[in-house]
Design an enzyme around this catalytic site. Structure first.
Site, PDB file in Angstrom:
ATOM      1  N   LYS A 111       0.905  -0.700   0.251  1.00 10.67           N
ATOM      2  CA  LYS A 111      -0.037  -0.008  -0.014  1.00 10.67           C
ATOM      3  C   LYS A 111       0.603   1.055   0.260  1.00 10.67           C
ATOM      4  CE  LYS A 111      -1.891  -1.111   3.803  1.00 10.67           C
ATOM      5  NZ  LYS A 111      -1.341  -1.505   3.849  1.00 10.67           N
ATOM      6  N   ARG A 133      -9.069   0.251   9.420  1.00  4.88           N
ATOM      7  CA  ARG A 133      -9.083  -0.716   9.264  1.00  4.88           C
ATOM      8  C   ARG A 133     -10.341  -1.343  10.764  1.00  4.88           C
ATOM      9  NH1 ARG A 133      -3.275   0.678   9.749  1.00  4.88           N
ATOM     10  NH2 ARG A 133      -2.278  -1.160  10.030  1.00  4.88           N
ATOM     11  N   ARG A 151      11.699  -5.698   4.402  1.00  2.58           N
ATOM     12  CA  ARG A 151      11.893  -4.048   4.320  1.00  2.58           C
ATOM     13  C   ARG A 151      13.064  -3.316   5.315  1.00  2.58           C
ATOM     14  NH1 ARG A 151       6.175  -2.166   5.691  1.00  2.58           N
ATOM     15  NH2 ARG A 151       5.740  -2.887   7.188  1.00  2.58           N
ATOM     16  N   ARG A 176      11.155  -0.934  10.985  1.00  3.73           N
ATOM     17  CA  ARG A 176      10.829  -0.667  11.733  1.00  3.73           C
ATOM     18  C   ARG A 176       9.960  -1.253  12.744  1.00  3.73           C
ATOM     19  NH1 ARG A 176       5.290  -0.056   8.115  1.00  3.73           N
ATOM     20  NH2 ARG A 176       3.718  -0.961   9.886  1.00  3.73           N
ATOM     21  N   ARG A 178      -0.749  -8.848  13.181  1.00  8.38           N
ATOM     22  CA  ARG A 178      -0.272  -7.799  12.668  1.00  8.38           C
ATOM     23  C   ARG A 178      -1.602  -8.564  11.395  1.00  8.38           C
ATOM     24  NH1 ARG A 178       4.873  -5.123  11.371  1.00  8.38           N
ATOM     25  NH2 ARG A 178       3.484  -3.820   9.293  1.00  8.38           N
TER      26      ARG A 178
HETATM   27  P1  AP5 Z   1       5.064  -1.585   2.090  1.00  7.51           P
HETATM   28  O1  AP5 Z   1       4.718  -1.017   0.467  1.00  7.51           O
HETATM   29  O2  AP5 Z   1       5.522  -0.549   2.750  1.00  7.51           O
HETATM   30  O3  AP5 Z   1       3.389  -2.338   3.022  1.00  7.51           O
HETATM   31  P2  AP5 Z   1       2.114  -1.880   3.167  1.00  7.51           P
HETATM   32  O4  AP5 Z   1       1.360  -2.391   2.865  1.00  7.51           O
HETATM   33  O5  AP5 Z   1       2.139  -0.154   3.461  1.00  7.51           O
HETATM   34  O6  AP5 Z   1       2.433  -2.360   4.632  1.00  7.51           O
HETATM   35  P3  AP5 Z   1       2.343  -1.845   6.183  1.00  7.51           P
HETATM   36  O7  AP5 Z   1       3.446  -2.629   7.566  1.00  7.51           O
HETATM   37  O8  AP5 Z   1       3.420  -0.286   5.808  1.00  7.51           O
HETATM   38  O9  AP5 Z   1       1.078  -2.147   6.216  1.00  7.51           O
HETATM   39  P4  AP5 Z   1       0.488  -1.618   8.126  1.00  7.51           P
HETATM   40  O10 AP5 Z   1      -0.622  -2.155   8.020  1.00  7.51           O
HETATM   41  O11 AP5 Z   1       0.698  -3.090   8.756  1.00  7.51           O
HETATM   42  O12 AP5 Z   1       1.226  -0.886   8.631  1.00  7.51           O
HETATM   43  P5  AP5 Z   1       0.776   0.646   9.069  1.00  7.51           P
HETATM   44  O13 AP5 Z   1       2.124   1.707   8.670  1.00  7.51           O
HETATM   45  O14 AP5 Z   1      -0.115   1.011   8.628  1.00  7.51           O
HETATM   46  O15 AP5 Z   1       5.554  -3.030   1.199  1.00  7.51           O
HETATM   47  C1  AP5 Z   1       6.303  -4.020   2.616  1.00  7.51           C
HETATM   48  C2  AP5 Z   1       7.505  -4.375   1.666  1.00  7.51           C
HETATM   49  O16 AP5 Z   1       7.705  -5.230   0.828  1.00  7.51           O
HETATM   50  C3  AP5 Z   1       8.521  -3.135   1.055  1.00  7.51           C
HETATM   51  O17 AP5 Z   1       9.938  -3.798   1.868  1.00  7.51           O
HETATM   52  C4  AP5 Z   1       8.375  -3.114  -0.546  1.00  7.51           C
HETATM   53  O18 AP5 Z   1       9.947  -2.633  -0.649  1.00  7.51           O
HETATM   54  C5  AP5 Z   1       8.622  -4.283  -0.278  1.00  7.51           C
HETATM   55  N1  AP5 Z   1       6.993  -4.872  -1.760  1.00  7.51           N
HETATM   56  C6  AP5 Z   1       6.027  -3.750  -1.945  1.00  7.51           C
HETATM   57  N2  AP5 Z   1       5.097  -3.934  -2.719  1.00  7.51           N
HETATM   58  C7  AP5 Z   1       5.670  -5.138  -3.557  1.00  7.51           C
HETATM   59  C8  AP5 Z   1       4.929  -6.295  -4.347  1.00  7.51           C
HETATM   60  N3  AP5 Z   1       4.592  -6.046  -5.136  1.00  7.51           N
HETATM   61  N4  AP5 Z   1       6.534  -7.111  -5.186  1.00  7.51           N
HETATM   62  C9  AP5 Z   1       7.310  -7.372  -4.190  1.00  7.51           C
HETATM   63  N5  AP5 Z   1       7.986  -6.485  -3.167  1.00  7.51           N
HETATM   64  C10 AP5 Z   1       6.957  -5.360  -3.599  1.00  7.51           C
HETATM   65  O19 AP5 Z   1      -0.069   0.285  10.776  1.00  7.51           O
HETATM   66  C11 AP5 Z   1       1.599   0.596  11.758  1.00  7.51           C
HETATM   67  C12 AP5 Z   1       0.627   0.145  13.031  1.00  7.51           C
HETATM   68  O20 AP5 Z   1      -0.044   1.452  13.779  1.00  7.51           O
HETATM   69  C13 AP5 Z   1      -0.355  -1.355  13.111  1.00  7.51           C
HETATM   70  O21 AP5 Z   1       0.243  -2.123  13.099  1.00  7.51           O
HETATM   71  C14 AP5 Z   1      -1.311  -0.522  14.327  1.00  7.51           C
HETATM   72  O22 AP5 Z   1      -0.584  -0.349  15.132  1.00  7.51           O
HETATM   73  C15 AP5 Z   1      -1.337   0.835  13.830  1.00  7.51           C
HETATM   74  N6  AP5 Z   1      -2.633   1.646  13.385  1.00  7.51           N
HETATM   75  C16 AP5 Z   1      -2.614   1.817  12.212  1.00  7.51           C
HETATM   76  N7  AP5 Z   1      -3.346   2.530  11.231  1.00  7.51           N
HETATM   77  C17 AP5 Z   1      -4.108   2.173  11.977  1.00  7.51           C
HETATM   78  C18 AP5 Z   1      -5.851   2.057  12.201  1.00  7.51           C
HETATM   79  N8  AP5 Z   1      -6.219   2.582  11.583  1.00  7.51           N
HETATM   80  N9  AP5 Z   1      -6.323   2.013  13.169  1.00  7.51           N
HETATM   81  C19 AP5 Z   1      -6.084   1.478  14.559  1.00  7.51           C
HETATM   82  N10 AP5 Z   1      -4.819   0.811  14.524  1.00  7.51           N
HETATM   83  C20 AP5 Z   1      -4.162   1.876  13.221  1.00  7.51           C
END
Ligand code: AP5
Length: 218
Positions: free
Chosen positions: A13, A88, A127, A161, A172
């Site tokens: 994403k 979410r 990552r 991270r 997660r």
């Molecule tokens: P990347 O693009 O970084 O993945 P992402 O989908 O953005 O994953 P996140 O881990 O950031 O999502 P998340 O939802 O767990 O974390 P968030 O920060 O929102 O890609 C991952 C890796 O793969 C990279 O190295 C990239 O280079 C590689 N890659 C990407 N696409 C690829 C492809 N097509 N092929 C090969 N490689 C690829 O949330 C963190 C925490 O915050 C949560 O756990 C929660 O505690 C809190 N939080 C955040 N939002 C909320 C909410 N709305 N409600 C409650 N708690 C929340």
């Protein structure tokens, strides 16, 4: 255009949101980035969120709604926005639906990144990001062109991270399947969900999203 990115941790994403921001000018609004920033600053929101994030649990709705809505209401985004990682939960989705008409906005499409769990674990374990500019990398799928040097800003320091470890990732993923995945049906009912094959290489996924923009402009 206003987009919502729905998908499990590591689905790509954030990677795609940054590419769309560069090419089409839509503003990325990442709830995870907002919360990490709040934690780094030691703000009240950050203090309330820190423990949940380190366990891979969802931060309570009222905390997340406050910080995300603040950004939606006040960020400059003439070309539109991409909500990345929000909503979410059902409560967050309903609160968003209630807010948007009051500020003259609507979600046009919900891009659902479909990736199976084992691949997600590989993605998250490999990552890392540039400490200086935040550019994202993966040791196997997206290494820098010159080893140890950021493609974008030329700096040499990278970080991982704290929640990108096997134990937190398992939690997660479980939380995603229980709380967030049901939102796919919520947005299918609204006729907005577009399922994307997130297992494809980064450039292929970008091409799929380009086609969605082209179809919208036609
Ligand atoms: P990347 O693009 O970084 O993945 P992402 O989908 O953005 O994953 P996140 O881990 O950031 O999502 P998340 O939802 O767990 O974390 P968030 O920060 O929102 O890609 C991952 C890796 O793969 C990279 O190295 C990239 O280079 C590689 N890659 C990407 N696409 C690829 C492809 N097509 N092929 C090969 N490689 C690829 O949330 C963190 C925490 O915050 C949560 O756990 C929660 O505690 C809190 N939080 C955040 N939002 C909320 C909410 N709305 N409600 C409650 N708690 C929340």
């Amino acid at each position: 255009m206003n987009l919502l990115f729905l998908g499990p941790p590591g689905a790509g994403k954030g990677t795609q949101a940054k590419l769309i921001e560069e090419r089409f000018g839509l503003r990325q609004l990442s709830s995870g980035d907002m919360l990490r920033d709040a934690v780094a600053k030691g703000s009240a929101v950050g203090k309330a969120a820190q423990d949940y994030m380190s366990r891979g649990a969802l931060v309570p709705d009222e905390v997340v709604l406050g910080i995300v809505f603040e950004h939606i209401k006040h960020a400059r985004m003439p070309k539109g926005f991409m909500l990345d990682g929000f909503p979410r939960t059902q409560a967050q989705a309903e609160a968003l639906d209630a807010l948007l008409p009051s500020i003259g906005r609507a979600i046009d499409k919900v891009l659902v990144f479909d990736v199976d769990d084992q691949l997600l674990i590989d993605r998250v374990e490999g990552r890392y990001t540039c400490t200086h500019c935040g550019e994202g990398y993966h040791h196997k799928f997206k290494p820098p062109r010159v080893a140890g040097t950021c493609d974008k800003c030329g700096h040499h320091d990278f970080k991982r991270r704290a929640d990108d470890n096997a134990e937190t990732m398992a939690h997660r993923l479980a939380v995603y399947h229980a709380e967030t995945r049901p939102l796919i049906a919520y947005y299918q009912t609204q006729g907005k969900a577009v399922i994307i094959d997130g297992t494809a290489p980064i450039e292929t996924v970008t091409g799929i999203i380009d086609d969605i923009f082209a179809a919208d402009a036609a």
